[in-house]
Every structure is written in C-alpha cells, then in structure tokens.
Motif scaffolding. Structure first.
Motif, PDB file in Angstrom:
ATOM      1  N   GLN A   1     -44.432  71.440 -27.001  1.00 27.98           N
ATOM      2  CA  GLN A   1     -44.083  70.343 -27.857  1.00 27.98           C
ATOM      3  C   GLN A   1     -42.834  70.182 -28.487  1.00 27.98           C
ATOM      4  OE1 GLN A   1     -47.399  72.025 -30.408  1.00 27.98           O
ATOM      5  NE2 GLN A   1     -46.539  70.557 -31.741  1.00 27.98           N
ATOM      6  N   PRO A   2     -42.411  69.256 -29.180  1.00 29.12           N
ATOM      7  CA  PRO A   2     -41.262  69.033 -29.945  1.00 29.12           C
ATOM      8  C   PRO A   2     -41.152  70.032 -30.995  1.00 29.12           C
ATOM      9  CG  PRO A   2     -42.028  66.704 -29.353  1.00 29.12           C
ATOM     10  CD  PRO A   2     -42.930  67.577 -28.800  1.00 29.12           C
ATOM     11  N   VAL A   3     -39.927  70.511 -31.190  1.00 32.70           N
ATOM     12  CA  VAL A   3     -39.955  71.328 -32.452  1.00 32.70           C
ATOM     13  C   VAL A   3     -40.354  70.632 -33.995  1.00 32.70           C
ATOM     14  CG1 VAL A   3     -38.395  72.545 -33.909  1.00 32.70           C
ATOM     15  CG2 VAL A   3     -38.075  72.502 -31.467  1.00 32.70           C
ATOM     16  N   HIS A   4     -39.788  69.417 -33.992  1.00 34.62           N
ATOM     17  CA  HIS A   4     -40.005  68.454 -35.054  1.00 34.62           C
ATOM     18  C   HIS A   4     -41.517  68.103 -35.412  1.00 34.62           C
ATOM     19  CE1 HIS A   4     -40.783  64.519 -33.528  1.00 34.62           C
ATOM     20  NE2 HIS A   4     -39.986  64.816 -32.447  1.00 34.62           N
ATOM     21  N   GLU A   5     -42.298  68.256 -34.180  1.00 41.22           N
ATOM     22  CA  GLU A   5     -43.685  67.717 -34.467  1.00 41.22           C
ATOM     23  C   GLU A   5     -44.422  68.921 -34.770  1.00 41.22           C
ATOM     24  OE1 GLU A   5     -45.607  65.844 -31.304  1.00 41.22           O
ATOM     25  OE2 GLU A   5     -44.194  64.210 -31.177  1.00 41.22           O
ATOM     26  N   PHE A   6     -44.100  70.256 -34.184  1.00 37.51           N
ATOM     27  CA  PHE A   6     -44.844  71.609 -34.542  1.00 37.51           C
ATOM     28  C   PHE A   6     -44.351  71.771 -36.064  1.00 37.51           C
ATOM     29  CE2 PHE A   6     -44.444  76.106 -35.198  1.00 37.51           C
ATOM     30  CZ  PHE A   6     -45.571  76.542 -34.364  1.00 37.51           C
ATOM     31  N   LEU A   7     -43.272  71.749 -36.378  1.00 37.21           N
ATOM     32  CA  LEU A   7     -42.932  72.096 -37.893  1.00 37.21           C
ATOM     33  C   LEU A   7     -43.726  71.057 -38.614  1.00 37.21           C
ATOM     34  CD1 LEU A   7     -39.118  72.981 -37.638  1.00 37.21           C
ATOM     35  CD2 LEU A   7     -41.072  74.531 -37.538  1.00 37.21           C
ATOM     36  N   ARG A   8     -43.619  69.777 -38.390  1.00 39.70           N
ATOM     37  CA  ARG A   8     -44.470  68.574 -39.291  1.00 39.70           C
ATOM     38  C   ARG A   8     -45.774  68.918 -39.323  1.00 39.70           C
ATOM     39  NH1 ARG A   8     -44.811  63.296 -36.294  1.00 39.70           N
ATOM     40  NH2 ARG A   8     -46.593  64.490 -35.299  1.00 39.70           N
ATOM     41  N   ASP A   9     -46.526  69.313 -38.446  1.00 42.64           N
ATOM     42  CA  ASP A   9     -48.070  69.636 -38.342  1.00 42.64           C
ATOM     43  C   ASP A   9     -48.431  70.949 -38.383  1.00 42.64           C
ATOM     44  OD1 ASP A   9     -48.087  66.625 -37.850  1.00 42.64           O
ATOM     45  OD2 ASP A   9     -47.909  67.040 -35.739  1.00 42.64           O
ATOM     46  N   MET A  10     -47.389  71.871 -38.613  1.00 44.45           N
ATOM     47  CA  MET A  10     -48.037  73.140 -38.734  1.00 44.45           C
ATOM     48  C   MET A  10     -48.918  73.879 -39.443  1.00 44.45           C
ATOM     49  SD  MET A  10     -45.590  76.775 -39.854  1.00 44.45           S
ATOM     50  CE  MET A  10     -44.220  76.149 -38.892  1.00 44.45           C
ATOM     51  N   ARG A  11     -49.928  74.365 -38.821  1.00 39.10           N
ATOM     52  CA  ARG A  11     -51.198  74.920 -39.520  1.00 39.10           C
ATOM     53  C   ARG A  11     -51.516  76.169 -38.819  1.00 39.10           C
ATOM     54  NH1 ARG A  11     -56.225  71.313 -40.815  1.00 39.10           N
ATOM     55  NH2 ARG A  11     -54.765  70.215 -42.029  1.00 39.10           N
ATOM     56  N   LEU A  12     -51.515  77.398 -39.660  1.00 40.68           N
ATOM     57  CA  LEU A  12     -51.667  78.692 -39.115  1.00 40.68           C
ATOM     58  C   LEU A  12     -53.048  79.121 -39.762  1.00 40.68           C
ATOM     59  CD1 LEU A  12     -48.176  80.301 -39.877  1.00 40.68           C
ATOM     60  CD2 LEU A  12     -48.974  79.157 -37.912  1.00 40.68           C
ATOM     61  N   MET A  13     -53.684  78.417 -40.471  1.00 37.19           N
ATOM     62  CA  MET A  13     -55.057  78.708 -41.046  1.00 37.19           C
ATOM     63  C   MET A  13     -55.875  77.583 -41.411  1.00 37.19           C
ATOM     64  SD  MET A  13     -55.731  81.387 -44.090  1.00 37.19           S
ATOM     65  CE  MET A  13     -57.258  82.195 -44.450  1.00 37.19           C
ATOM     66  N   ASP A  14     -56.940  77.668 -41.007  1.00 34.88           N
ATOM     67  CA  ASP A  14     -57.987  76.451 -41.427  1.00 34.88           C
ATOM     68  C   ASP A  14     -57.803  76.136 -42.848  1.00 34.88           C
ATOM     69  OD1 ASP A  14     -58.643  76.231 -38.724  1.00 34.88           O
ATOM     70  OD2 ASP A  14     -60.518  77.184 -38.923  1.00 34.88           O
ATOM     71  N   GLY A  15     -57.654  74.981 -43.335  1.00 36.08           N
ATOM     72  CA  GLY A  15     -57.450  74.433 -44.430  1.00 36.08           C
ATOM     73  C   GLY A  15     -56.214  74.649 -45.326  1.00 36.08           C
ATOM     74  N   HIS A  16     -55.253  75.263 -44.273  1.00 32.70           N
ATOM     75  CA  HIS A  16     -53.902  75.248 -44.793  1.00 32.70           C
ATOM     76  C   HIS A  16     -52.881  74.579 -44.028  1.00 32.70           C
ATOM     77  CE1 HIS A  16     -55.558  78.070 -47.825  1.00 32.70           C
ATOM     78  NE2 HIS A  16     -54.563  78.081 -48.488  1.00 32.70           N
TER      79      HIS A  16
END
Length: 378
Positions: free
Chosen positions: A363-378
């Motif tokens: 996926q595009p870098v900008h989308e990954f950074l915009r939607d980043m979620r490494l843990m549920d609820g965060h």
C-alpha cells in the motif's frame, strides 16, 4: 494546535503527577498551557520563577501548576514528592523537560506510585491528518521537506526550517549537553551528529565511527547514549527472541528530526516511518502500560526487513519501506515463513495500485501512516 496526548494527560492529572518529556521544541510547553486556562507556569531557568519554586509560593487557586526544567533543581524528585505527599494533586502537578527528565528519573529518590510518564513526539502524518485536516499525501511530502517539529512544519518554509534547525541543534549541543554531561570534546560530538545524519538506516559500525572520530569504541558508545538521552537519535536493534542477544548486535540509528537527515528521499522516507512507528509504540506504552519495542529483521544470510514493531513480546507487523519498487521484497516473504502470525506489509512512496500476495499486502506509504494502528483501540 491540539496534540494527541492532551486528553490522556488531562485524565491522569486528576490522580497523579504527570512527567512529560520529549525533544527540545517539540511542543511540550504549548501542550501544557493548553490543558487548562487555569494554570501557573514556572520555569526553573527563570530567576524569579526559581525563587517562587524554592519558597513554594505559587498560587493554589488554579487547576494546574506546570514546572518546566525542574530537573535542574538539586534533588528535584525528593522535592516534588514532598509537595505531592503534603498537598496531593490539588492543584494538579505537571513536570516538563527535555530528555534529561527521562534520564534523571532513573536513579536516586523514587517517585514510584506517584506519577505517570508521557513522551511527546514530533508531528506524524496521522496526527497532521487528524488535527490539521491536511491530506495524507501533502502531509507526507511536507514532512520529507520540513521534518515534524511543529514550528518549521507550520511555517511551511524550507528556508525557515534550515535556519531553525541550525539554532535548534546548536542549542541542544551547547546548552542541554553541557547541563547533562561533563563533556570536553563538543566539536567531536557535533561531528558525530553530522556522521549519523548521513548514515540513517544503516547498521552502525562502532569501530568505523571510532576511527572517524579518533576516539575509543567505549567513548563512541557513551556519546551515542548521550545523544539518545537528549532525544536527538534513537536506536532500532535487530530482533531476536533472546533479548540479550539483540542488544549485542549492531543497531541502526534514526533521528527524531527527519528534516536533519542528509541523503536521498529514501533515507528521509524511512526516517519518517521509523519516527511514526516509535511514536505509536510510545503512545501505547504510556497509555496502556504495555511493553513495546521497535526492531528490524536480519538473518545470517543478510536478508533484511526494515521494521518489526513488538508489543508485549509479540511481533505485530513486518514492514518494508520502498520509494518506488512495486515488487514484493523477497526478504519480506522469506521472514513470513518464520513469523507466520505476523502480517507482512510493504509500503511504497510511488505506488500506482495496491497489491496483495497471500498474507502480504502492498500500500502507499501515506495511507499506511495515516491509518496506522498497531494495537486494537489505538
């Protein structure tokens, strides 16, 4: 502007002292003043404020008392502990400072059970999209050009950013460094910072740095630790299930200030992703108490994957960063065989269309950074 830690700090101030640390000029004072208009701000560097602090004569008819640079006070932890134990948290107590605050809290008098720590990071694509309502593509390009510190980012001028950066680095090295450590060779530390700017994302050879600076490997490691304590750099270490072994392997160093990275767009892009991942992990750690770490993957055959965020000893994602390569990295697919519960993702700056291959996604870098979620609820 509103910052991502505000509501969390406001909640914790109702019950504990809050210690807010982070790089110089990342926005700690502005954030503190925004928490409530009913505040008293005292800076230990100010002669008049210092008198008020020593005499304990600040106004009590406010909601919040902010102590900035308090760690410069001798036995500051014993002092703030005494204030809290005697008066409780009415008004609430917030202690802010640069990385030295984090360094000074490790030894001596304990504040155990009386405080919650927070680390404030430079701006990320996620925060910019949420609080400044900018499009993620624009935010990413501005971060590449200007870095994520609020003042140069909001000014949106490359010339201003360069001038700001010059005084910013000089202040850290000439003032903060001398406050923290007895270092005689300031010039060599400035050269070390310049060397690290050109080697972002590369494995660090302590021997090479020692030769370049004409000092011992022990001295280089000590200086790197000082720069880490001052929030100038941070290490990303190779992942190993045996934590002790990972600490012995070569680290890669990144800068908190992406605008200071020298090199091509690839180096700055990788630095932005690293800063965003570390910000997310620190946020999870500071708000949930989870244990987090950021690693990279490398095997004996020197196959590598750029990033492996780990939460509570569990790897959560494998991340490979590319400028324009839209073919899946063989290393990413290789490591998937060993970490089969960990989602592999390749993020690309110039990507025409998204792809997937088994569990791997692109996926595009900008989308990954915009939607980043490494843990549920965060």
């Amino acid at each position: 502007m509103k910052r991502y830690l505000e509501k969390h700090i406001q909640e914790d101030l109702k019950q504990k002292i809050v210690l807010l640390s982070g790089p110089r000029q990342v926005g700690k004072t502005v954030l503190s003043m925004q928490l409530t208009p009913s505040n008293v701000y005292l800076n230990y560097d100010s002669t008049s404020d210092r008198r008020i602090i020593h005499a304990e004569e600040w106004a009590r008819d406010v909601q919040l008392v902010i102590f900035d640079e308090l760690h410069k006070m001798k036995k500051w932890k014993s002092w703030i502990k005494g204030v809290y134990d005697t008066e409780g948290n009415s008004p609430s107590l917030l202690v802010t400072g640069s990385a030295r605050l984090d360094t000074y809290k490790k030894g001596g008098e304990s504040l155990a059970g009386r405080f919650f720590p927070y680390r404030l990071h430079p701006l990320t694509v996620k925060e910019i999209c949420k609080h400044l309502n900018e499009k993620s593509e624009i935010a990413l390009d501005k971060l590449i050009k200007l870095g994520g510190f609020p003042e140069p980012y909001l000014k949106n001028s490359e010339t201003f950013a360069k001038r700001w950066r010059r005084t910013h680095t000089d202040t850290i090295v000439r003032e903060d460094l001398l406050d923290l450590e007895r270092v005689r060779d300031i010039k060599s530390i400035e050269i070390l910072i310049d060397l690290l700017r050109t080697r972002v994302g590369s494995t660090t050879s302590y021997t090479s740095l020692a030769n370049d600076l004409q000092v011992s490997i022990h001295t280089v490691k000590h200086w790197l630790q000082i720069l880490e304590n001052l929030y100038i750099i941070f290490p990303v270490r190779p992942y190993h299930k045996n934590i002790a072994r990972s600490l012995l392997k070569e680290s890669k160093y990144y800068l908190y200030d992406t605008g200071a990275v020298e090199g091509n767009i690839g180096a700055r892009l990788k630095n932005i992703v690293t800063c965003s991942l570390l910000r997310e992990l620190h946020f999870i750690e500071d708000t949930t108490g989870s244990k987090t770490a950021l690693h990279y993957l490398r095997d004996k055959e020197k196959h590598e994957v750029d990033f492996l965020p780990v939460i509570n000893n569990r790897p959560v994602k494998m991340i490979e960063v590319k400028v324009s390569d839209d073919r899946f990295s063989p290393s990413l697919l290789r490591f998937q065989n060993f970490l089969n519960d960990t989602a592999p993702v390749q993020i690309v700056y110039n990507l025409k269309r998204k792809k997937s291959k088994g569990l791997a996604s692109m996926q595009p870098v900008h989308e990954f950074l915009r939607d980043m979620r490494l843990m549920d609820g965060h």
